[in-house]
Write a protein that holds these residues in place. Structure first.
Motif, PDB file in Angstrom:
ATOM      1  N   SER A   1      28.824  24.579   8.486  1.00  0.00           N
ATOM      2  CA  SER A   1      28.484  23.394   7.698  1.00  0.00           C
ATOM      3  C   SER A   1      27.947  23.778   6.329  1.00  0.00           C
ATOM      4  CB  SER A   1      27.504  22.496   8.438  1.00  0.00           C
ATOM      5  OG  SER A   1      26.391  23.214   8.872  1.00  0.00           O
ATOM      6  N   ALA A   2      27.132  24.837   6.250  1.00  0.00           N
ATOM      7  CA  ALA A   2      26.624  25.239   4.940  1.00  0.00           C
ATOM      8  C   ALA A   2      27.767  25.754   4.070  1.00  0.00           C
ATOM      9  CB  ALA A   2      25.548  26.313   5.090  1.00  0.00           C
TER      10      ALA A   2
ATOM     11  N   THR B   1      30.332  16.012  13.956  1.00  0.00           N
ATOM     12  CA  THR B   1      31.507  16.706  13.422  1.00  0.00           C
ATOM     13  C   THR B   1      31.080  17.460  12.180  1.00  0.00           C
ATOM     14  OG1 THR B   1      32.080  14.828  12.043  1.00  0.00           O
ATOM     15  CG2 THR B   1      33.165  14.975  14.192  1.00  0.00           C
ATOM     16  N   TYR B   2      31.811  18.530  11.882  1.00  0.00           N
ATOM     17  CA  TYR B   2      31.453  19.327  10.717  1.00  0.00           C
ATOM     18  C   TYR B   2      31.621  18.510   9.438  1.00  0.00           C
ATOM     19  CZ  TYR B   2      31.329  23.475  13.645  1.00  0.00           C
ATOM     20  OH  TYR B   2      31.016  24.401  14.609  1.00  0.00           O
ATOM     21  N   GLN B   3      32.731  17.759   9.348  1.00  0.00           N
ATOM     22  CA  GLN B   3      32.983  17.050   8.086  1.00  0.00           C
ATOM     23  C   GLN B   3      31.881  16.024   7.819  1.00  0.00           C
ATOM     24  OE1 GLN B   3      35.015  16.986  10.718  1.00  0.00           O
ATOM     25  NE2 GLN B   3      35.931  14.968  11.058  1.00  0.00           N
ATOM     26  N   GLY B   4      31.362  15.434   8.886  1.00  0.00           N
ATOM     27  CA  GLY B   4      30.300  14.458   8.692  1.00  0.00           C
ATOM     28  C   GLY B   4      29.071  15.091   8.056  1.00  0.00           C
ATOM     29  N   LEU B   5      28.664  16.233   8.611  1.00  0.00           N
ATOM     30  CA  LEU B   5      27.451  16.875   8.085  1.00  0.00           C
ATOM     31  C   LEU B   5      27.697  17.436   6.695  1.00  0.00           C
ATOM     32  CD1 LEU B   5      24.559  17.564   8.705  1.00  0.00           C
ATOM     33  CD2 LEU B   5      25.311  19.775   9.536  1.00  0.00           C
ATOM     34  N   ILE B   6      28.899  17.987   6.465  1.00  0.00           N
ATOM     35  CA  ILE B   6      29.190  18.557   5.146  1.00  0.00           C
ATOM     36  C   ILE B   6      29.083  17.485   4.085  1.00  0.00           C
ATOM     37  CG2 ILE B   6      31.060  19.487   3.733  1.00  0.00           C
ATOM     38  CD1 ILE B   6      31.914  21.134   6.145  1.00  0.00           C
ATOM     39  N   LEU B   7      29.665  16.314   4.372  1.00  0.00           N
ATOM     40  CA  LEU B   7      29.597  15.227   3.406  1.00  0.00           C
ATOM     41  C   LEU B   7      28.151  14.808   3.172  1.00  0.00           C
ATOM     42  CD1 LEU B   7      31.853  13.896   1.931  1.00  0.00           C
ATOM     43  CD2 LEU B   7      31.885  12.084   3.625  1.00  0.00           C
ATOM     44  N   ALA B   8      27.385  14.723   4.255  1.00  0.00           N
ATOM     45  CA  ALA B   8      25.994  14.305   4.124  1.00  0.00           C
ATOM     46  C   ALA B   8      25.190  15.331   3.321  1.00  0.00           C
ATOM     47  CB  ALA B   8      25.370  14.107   5.504  1.00  0.00           C
ATOM     48  N   ASP B   9      25.397  16.613   3.593  1.00  0.00           N
ATOM     49  CA  ASP B   9      24.659  17.639   2.864  1.00  0.00           C
ATOM     50  C   ASP B   9      25.050  17.670   1.402  1.00  0.00           C
ATOM     51  OD1 ASP B   9      24.330  20.193   5.464  1.00  0.00           O
ATOM     52  OD2 ASP B   9      23.163  18.410   4.979  1.00  0.00           O
ATOM     53  N   THR B  10      26.298  17.311   1.103  1.00  0.00           N
ATOM     54  CA  THR B  10      26.728  17.313  -0.295  1.00  0.00           C
ATOM     55  C   THR B  10      25.898  16.349  -1.112  1.00  0.00           C
ATOM     56  OG1 THR B  10      28.927  17.775   0.518  1.00  0.00           O
ATOM     57  CG2 THR B  10      28.759  17.165  -1.781  1.00  0.00           C
TER      58      THR B  10
ATOM     59  N   ALA C   1      21.748  23.605   1.924  1.00  0.00           N
ATOM     60  CA  ALA C   1      22.479  23.113   3.090  1.00  0.00           C
ATOM     61  C   ALA C   1      21.964  23.790   4.365  1.00  0.00           C
ATOM     62  CB  ALA C   1      23.972  23.386   2.908  1.00  0.00           C
ATOM     63  N   TRP C   2      21.660  25.076   4.274  1.00  0.00           N
ATOM     64  CA  TRP C   2      21.123  25.816   5.423  1.00  0.00           C
ATOM     65  C   TRP C   2      19.771  25.227   5.820  1.00  0.00           C
ATOM     66  CZ3 TRP C   2      23.356  29.771   8.149  1.00  0.00           C
ATOM     67  CH2 TRP C   2      22.542  30.518   9.005  1.00  0.00           C
TER      68      TRP C   2
END
Lengths: 423, 285, 310
Positions: free
Chosen positions: B85-86, B146-155, B215-216
């Motif tokens: 995710s990071a 899901t990974y995409q969910g967290l990636i978008l949120a962290d962005t 992100a980490w």
């Protein structure tokens, strides 16, 4: 050559997985192993035995080992997304919330009738809503008082306390010992009170009951009473004179007990595993501790309590028959037998199971808990707002520990919870 | 007389220098003591940690705590989830920021200043409110855990500063280079990628590090959006502390140390870029 | 010939200017799209939800209920408690960072060797993940076995291992402030150091020659010279600490009886422990209003000061 071999192996494994998962009905079960690794061994035995004896159903087990409040949060997050497991092990106090969300299925459609008939009506009746059985008791966890034999000896206590007053006396004698030779403080009676752990506030109920007070009666909150005020005043004194450490959660309290610096505190029988793991004496630490039912105001009465754990089935479950098999097994004599074997000492509400498993008890600590079971009160937790009320009680005890006036604190918390339940 | 003054000046300066070094050393010890303590505890047996007096130096260190962590697949899984995710967040925000930064730096975009200040003001918005809405969306889309969910949120957490950081690096590259490239006949895309982009490498590295770090570090988004086997390391560490390691402070500290390791390693090797990145915007702006 | 060339240039110039704008817009479009979808829309929806009854049951169908959520959070002054906690937490955290950071930056800037080495050393706490910081400090302040209590006991500040950090409202607040300052101090130090290094030494020396002492030179020359860095740092720190959730939640969980419950912790608990998204959004909205007003005020004041200095 090596590369080809490893590729073949990987392919075989892959195919095997696909082959395996295709035919047999899989039931997903959520089981939480709370704090200690002792549970992991027990659960492995239970579910290993199931795998051996049941070729027709496969259990997909998901074990949580985290704060159980997290388990509840996980389930609440899964509920709206329909990603709940088939069966979950939950605390009785959580059933109202899950019911409110409308995600629980009727267990009587899955569990075999003979198994359901094995329950006492008192046990099962609490979970019958609108003619549907929304949960079945899995096991009851009784709380009894653990005590440290060495500290009792040092303080010159020869007889176990038979009334609650005697408990407080012993506690003060023990904390009068001051510090041990390494400089650690010695505490007499530990009363859990931590705000970083959720839902541990009800552990003050024994004190209320011992003084003749109560939390709830006939649906209304009866916290604001003389008896409860006496209890609250005594609790404040306990913290004020250092007989109990302040602000410790159950887990930290267990740790403290394991280091031999705590005289008494009440806890679950299964926590003997935590004590063993946390003590430098290891398994031998058991020789130094004992247990007795939490005595009430008078001899012969008990104010321990049972924190029930139940099994619920979610409406995402497709294989009702397979789920029924699993439910029957999990509440049955084999499982409870394993739990007793691994020192978890869980009591069952199924009559045949109790007769089979607890026909004779040799271990003194287990005997104490079986004894306590006969006088233990049930927790008044089947209300939608009980967990919030529980937190309010924790905060009120924090205020006592901070030295606030018990009468004011009691009045405030009583008002707060009455309002809460009125919603 | 001048000689005498010079001498006392020199000793004064020497003494002052020694005092300053001493002060720095003391401050370093105080500031880094918790990290030292974490390492000491991670190398101790847990039983030794619940006894007084505490031992400030390991007399017989043990690696069993670390072994426990690296041999448990569940914990390794947390690492995997955090890395993915990071890493994904770094890639996504880099893609967005690199081109957006160039755009903001070089082109007359309508309402440029308003847009920029709005993007900067994002940091003031309560993340919980964003999380509430994201949680509702993801529920509908099935993007929880899901990974995409967290990636978008962290962005959302890192985008404002990434864009500003890269933009300030672009601003340091003189426009004359753009002009020269144009005169030489290069199209705008070619200019951007072949001419300007190589010059802002330090900025890109800085943004990568900064984004990865944040992100980490994320706990808020991950605690709700990732459940079960998809949990990230931060959530895993927090839960483990409240969970089976309640009496195992040695295990807890070793998990904590391993959890910090990736970032500390990244930092140690890329210190130069990180500092350059941190200071770029502020000093010149 | 010249007229043709001129016309061609005019034409090309015109074409370039139009497509310049478009090209630029295309470049920033992904950023704006992400911003709109993942930030702006959730925030606007959040503002709407703050006026609705929205629990886990009806998570996708909030029901309008006017100001009821706002009434709930102001009950018994709960909101003012959270607000006050947030303000005092921010004030002390940012203040301590600033003072200590400046101290360290000045030390490192005073012409000693090994500046880069010390800077690298000091920055380590900043790289440690917030969760680790939280549990590390939680272990440090543990009452019975924590090393902090032990050191305090040996220094005779306390009489025994009896200082309970998490049960006392003031100690709990102190604990989270210390942990947060510990993590954020290096960042502040690095920024201030960079700012100090960009100050023209000539100005400082001129002031010293003119008879000013160190303190005066610092206050009247150095500080104004690094004003942009200071303002940026402080502003960033304030907004970040308003958001601070991880360390507070994992150290005290909102603290004994709401004593360390800041706006972010309160909003999170409302949303994901009580599952009452409406009240959580209401807290968020008030937070945004406050910071918005603060920004307006600070812009207004910085305009005034700008005029003074020039």
């Amino acid at each position: 050559m090596k590369k080809i071999l490893s590729l073949l192996m990987a392919l075989t494994i892959l195919l095997a997985c696909f082959g395996m998962s295709a035919e047999v009905p899989v039931v997903t079960v959520n089981s939480w192993s709370w704090v200690d690794s002792g549970w992991a061994d027990c659960l492995n035995a239970v579910f290993g035995n199931f795998a051996e004896t049941h070729q027709d159903v496969v259990i997909d087990l998901d074990t949580y080992s985290c704060a159980y409040a997290d388990v509840m949060n996980n389930l609440l997050v899964q509920a709206p997304t329909q990603t709940t497991p088939d069966i979950a092990m939950v605390k009785a106090a959580w059933v109202p919330q899950l019911l409110d969300l409308g995600v629980l299925a009727d267990i009587s459609t899955a569990m075999p009738a003979e198994a359901l008939a094995d329950y006492t009506e008192a046990a099962l009746g609490a979970y019958r809503v609108d003619g549907k059985i929304v949960a079945v008791p899995y096991f009851g966890q009784g709380y009894a008082m653990f005590y440290n034999k060495d500290l009792f000896e040092e303080a010159g206590i020869t007889e176990l306390p038979k009334t609650f007053d005697e408990v407080l006396e012993c506690a003060r004698k023990i904390s009068a010992l001051g510090q041990d030779d390494k400089g650690n403080t010695i505490y007499g009676l530990g009363l859990v009170n931590s705000e970083t752990e959720l839902a541990e506030g009800y552990n003050v109920f024994p004190w209320l009951w011992a003084r003749g007070g109560d939390f709830e009666k006939d649906g209304s909150i009866v916290l604001d009473s003389e008896a409860n005020l006496q209890a609250y005043t005594e609790i404040a004194a306990l913290y004020a004179d250092g007989t109990s450490p302040k602000g410790l959660s159950f887990k930290e309290m267990r740790n403290l007990f394991a280091t031999g610096c705590l005289g008494m505190f009440w806890d679950l029988q299964s926590q003997t595993a935590s004590f063993k793991a946390g003590s430098e004496l290891g398994d031998a630490f058991i020789e130094h501790i004992g247990a007795f039912p939490i005595p009430g105001a008078t001899k012969g009465t008990g104010v321990g309590y049972n924190d029930d754990v139940v099994l619920v089935m979610f409406n995402t479950c497709k294989n009702l028959e397979a789920a029924g098999v699993v439910l029957d097994y999990m509440t049955g004599a084999t499982t409870i037998g394993y739990m007793k074997e691994y020192g978890k000492g869980k009591m069952s509400s199924r009559m045949s199971v109790m007769a089979q498993v607890y026909s004779d008890v040799s271990d003194p600590i287990a005997a104490a808990f079986v004894d306590a079971n006969s006088t233990n009160h049930a927790l008044p937790c089947m209300n939608l707002h009980f967990s919030e009320a529980d937190e309010a009680i924790t905060r009120s005890v924090t205020r006592l520990a901070q030295g606030e006036d018990p009468a004011t604190v009691l009045k405030d918390v009583s008002e707060e919870i009455t309002e809460l339940y009125a919603e | 007389m001048t000689g005498g003054d010079d001498m006392s000046m020199k000793t004064k300066q020497a003494v002052s220098l020694v005092l300053r070094y001493l002060l720095l050393a003391v401050l370093a010890v105080i500031l880094l003591f918790p990290v030292y303590w974490m390492i000491v505890c991670s190398l101790s047996e847990s039983h030794a940690l619940t006894k007084l007096p505490p031992h400030f130096i390991n007399t017989d260190p043990t690696f069993e705590n670390y072994l426990k962590i690296v041999t448990t697949p569940k914990y390794l899984n947390y690492f995997k989830n955090s890395f993915i995710s990071a890493g994904g967040t770094v890639i996504l925000s880099l893609l967005i920021a690199v081109i957006a930064g160039y755009g903001f730096s070089r082109f007359p975009i309508p309402f440029k200043n308003t847009i920029l200040s709005t993007i900067m003001s994002v940091q003031m918005f309560p993340q919980v409110v964003i999380l509430i809405s994201l949680f509702a969306f993801y529920n509908k889309l099935g993007w929880v855990s899901t990974y995409q969910g967290l990636i978008l949120a962290d962005t959302t957490l890192v985008m404002p500063l990434s864009i500003m950081l890269i933009k300030s690096f672009y601003d340091t590259v003189p426009r004359s280079l753009d002009e020269a490239a144009k005169i030489d006949g290069a199209g705008r895309m070619r200019t951007m990628f072949s001419v300007i982009f190589p010059l802002i490498q330090p900025g890109v590295v800085a943004v990568c590090i900064y984004t990865f770090l944040n992100a980490w570090d994320d706990y808020l988004m991950a605690s709700i959006l990732m459940q079960g086997t998809m949990k990230t390391l931060t959530v895993g560490i927090a839960e483990t502390f409240l969970g089976e390691f309640c009496y195992d402070y040695g295990g807890m500290m070793s998990f904590a140390f391993i959890g910090s390791l990736p970032i500390v390693i990244v930092f140690v090797f890329l210190q130069k870029y990180m500092i350059a990145g941190l200071t770029a915007g502020a000093v010149k702006g | 010939m010249r007229r043709q060339a001129a016309a061609a240039v005019l034409r090309t110039r015109g074409r370039f200017r139009l497509t310049d704008r478009w090209f630029g817009t295309f470049l920033v479009a992904p950023a704006i799209i992400v911003f709109l979808v993942v930030i702006a829309y959730p925030i606007i929806r959040g503002i709407w939800v703050s006026f609705c009854a929205n629990k886990l049951k009806n998570i996708n169908n909030p029901i309008w209920n006017d100001f009821k959520n706002y009434q709930v959070i102001f009950k018994k002054g709960a909101f003012w408690n959270y607000f006050g906690n947030t303000l005092s937490f921010c004030f002390f955290t940012v203040g301590s960072q600033l003072v200590l950071g400046m101290l360290l930056a000045l030390l490192l800037n005073s012409g000693i060797k090994g500046r880069k080495f010390f800077r690298g050393l000091f920055i380590i706490p900043w790289t440690i993940p917030s969760v680790v910081v939280a549990i590390l400090w939680r272990w440090l302040i543990q009452q019975q076995y924590g090393v902090l209590n032990y050191i305090l006991m040996r220094l005779r500040v306390i009489s025994g291992m009896n200082l309970n950090w998490t049960n006392d409202p003031h100690m709990a607040m102190l604990a989270i402030i210390i942990a947060c300052v510990w993590k954020q101090l290096p960042y502040m130090m690095v920024m201030l150091l960079a700012g100090l290094q960009s100050v023209d030494r000539g100005l400082q020396e001129a002031a010293l020659i003119d008879g000013a002492n160190q303190a005066q030179s610092f206050w009247h020359i150095t500080i104004p010279a690094i004003r942009p860095v200071l303002v940026t740092c402080v502003w960033l720190s304030i907004t970040q600490n308003f958001q601070q959730f991880t360390i507070i939640n994992n150290m005290t969980g909102g603290g004994p009886n709401y004593a360390t419950q800041t706006l972010s912790v309160a909003a999170y608990k409302e949303a994901f422990t009580s599952y009452n998204f409406g009240t959580s959004a209401a807290i968020g909205v008030l937070w945004m209003v406050f910071l918005f007003v603060l920004t307006m005020l600070s812009n207004h004041f910085s305009d005034r000061f700008g005029r003074d200095i020039v």
